[in-house]
Motif scaffolding. Sequence first.
Motif, mmCIF file in Angstrom:
data_model
loop_
_atom_site.group_PDB
_atom_site.id
_atom_site.type_symbol
_atom_site.label_atom_id
_atom_site.label_comp_id
_atom_site.label_asym_id
_atom_site.label_seq_id
_atom_site.Cartn_x
_atom_site.Cartn_y
_atom_site.Cartn_z
ATOM 1 N N PRO A 161 0.832 -1.212 0.000
ATOM 2 C CA PRO A 161 0.000 0.000 0.000
ATOM 3 C C PRO A 161 0.867 1.263 0.000
ATOM 4 C CG PRO A 161 0.079 -0.956 2.197
ATOM 5 C CD PRO A 161 0.748 -1.949 1.283
ATOM 6 N N TRP A 164 2.153 4.683 1.186
ATOM 7 C CA TRP A 164 2.217 5.268 2.527
ATOM 8 C C TRP A 164 1.784 6.727 2.509
ATOM 9 C CZ3 TRP A 164 6.548 3.658 6.395
ATOM 10 C CH2 TRP A 164 6.468 2.270 6.618
ATOM 11 N N ASN A 214 3.526 4.884 10.469
ATOM 12 C CA ASN A 214 2.731 4.327 9.373
ATOM 13 C C ASN A 214 2.436 2.864 9.656
ATOM 14 O OD1 ASN A 214 4.288 6.656 7.828
ATOM 15 N ND2 ASN A 214 2.527 6.107 6.576
ATOM 16 N N CYS A 215 1.216 2.472 9.397
ATOM 17 C CA CYS A 215 0.856 1.062 9.474
ATOM 18 C C CYS A 215 1.450 0.358 8.255
ATOM 19 C CB CYS A 215 -0.664 0.911 9.513
ATOM 20 S SG CYS A 215 -1.233 -0.797 9.345
ATOM 21 N N ALA A 262 0.620 -2.426 7.060
ATOM 22 C CA ALA A 262 -0.381 -3.198 6.325
ATOM 23 C C ALA A 262 -1.240 -2.334 5.414
ATOM 24 C CB ALA A 262 -1.270 -3.964 7.296
ATOM 25 N N CYS A 263 -1.604 -1.116 5.878
ATOM 26 C CA CYS A 263 -2.481 -0.259 5.064
ATOM 27 C C CYS A 263 -1.806 1.036 4.625
ATOM 28 C CB CYS A 263 -3.768 0.071 5.824
ATOM 29 S SG CYS A 263 -3.542 1.107 7.290
ATOM 30 N N LYS A 288 -1.528 3.834 6.249
ATOM 31 C CA LYS A 288 -2.080 5.060 6.837
ATOM 32 C C LYS A 288 -1.213 5.576 7.976
ATOM 33 C CE LYS A 288 -6.962 4.135 5.777
ATOM 34 N NZ LYS A 288 -8.310 3.899 6.357
ATOM 35 N N SER A 336 -1.381 1.918 17.255
ATOM 36 C CA SER A 336 -0.534 1.028 16.441
ATOM 37 C C SER A 336 0.497 0.320 17.316
ATOM 38 C CB SER A 336 0.177 1.830 15.340
ATOM 39 O OG SER A 336 0.973 2.856 15.913
ATOM 40 N N VAL A 342 1.538 -2.467 13.004
ATOM 41 C CA VAL A 342 0.270 -2.426 12.274
ATOM 42 C C VAL A 342 -0.770 -1.731 13.145
ATOM 43 C CG1 VAL A 342 0.699 -4.471 10.861
ATOM 44 C CG2 VAL A 342 -0.383 -4.729 13.094
ATOM 45 N N CYS A 343 -1.724 -1.078 12.526
ATOM 46 C CA CYS A 343 -2.755 -0.372 13.286
ATOM 47 C C CYS A 343 -3.757 -1.372 13.861
ATOM 48 C CB CYS A 343 -3.455 0.667 12.411
ATOM 49 S SG CYS A 343 -4.476 -0.020 11.082
ATOM 50 N N CYS A 380 -6.081 -3.028 11.147
ATOM 51 C CA CYS A 380 -5.444 -4.075 10.338
ATOM 52 C C CYS A 380 -5.108 -5.300 11.173
ATOM 53 C CB CYS A 380 -4.182 -3.524 9.670
ATOM 54 S SG CYS A 380 -4.513 -2.342 8.338
ATOM 55 N N ARG A 395 -8.193 -7.308 11.412
ATOM 56 C CA ARG A 395 -8.495 -7.941 10.120
ATOM 57 C C ARG A 395 -7.566 -9.111 9.857
ATOM 58 N NH1 ARG A 395 -5.937 -7.329 5.494
ATOM 59 N NH2 ARG A 395 -4.867 -5.406 6.165
#
Length: 201
Positions: free
Chosen positions: A107, A109, A149-150, A152-153, A155, A162, A179-180, A183, A186
């Motif tokens: 993803p 950033w 920053n996560c 995985a996504c 963001k 996080s 990871v946040c 995520c 999920r």
Amino acid sequence: DIMKRLSVRSGDGSEPDPAEGRAASRRSKRGSKERVLPHRLVVPGITAHVYTWRGTQQAALIDYRFPGLRRIQASESIISDHRMKKIHAVFRSVRAVRAIGSSLSPPEWQSIKDHHARGMYVECGVCNYFVGWMHTGDSEAVEVRATFNCFACGKIVCKRCSEERCPLPELGILNPVRVCDVCFSRLNLEVDSAAGVCAEP
């Protein structure tokens, strides 16, 4: 050359001028250093440059003309990053990323500049509060220190949203990374049949 300069006499012709002698000596020393030392110091041979792109480890062969070698950027991990154990782990990640090949699609950033361009504070992608809400100030330095920053996504998230760590093998990331909370939940649902893939820090 120095002796010739020291033989220059003062205005009345009686004594050598000490100030002129000292100045000549300094000029001579500067000149000798300039002659002995090269105009620039360079990294010899071919260098393997490892860098991060959207959280994934990438590598490329570069030579001494690469702009990134012209300065040393100080960081808290500048020593530990260059220990053999860390270097081995990084190249394992590079190999894992290359094994995925063209299907790799990490993803994009988010950056602090994206928020500033919209005239906004840098806000967390999970709680939507200012990333430095747990700090007493809201300066640019606080923003930078509080921004994460996560992996995985991609963001921007605050520290409190996080705190989980998880490997992301589908992105070639073998070690647990930040990871946040969204995520992490999920990913836990996706790997429910493979217990222990995601771990608490």
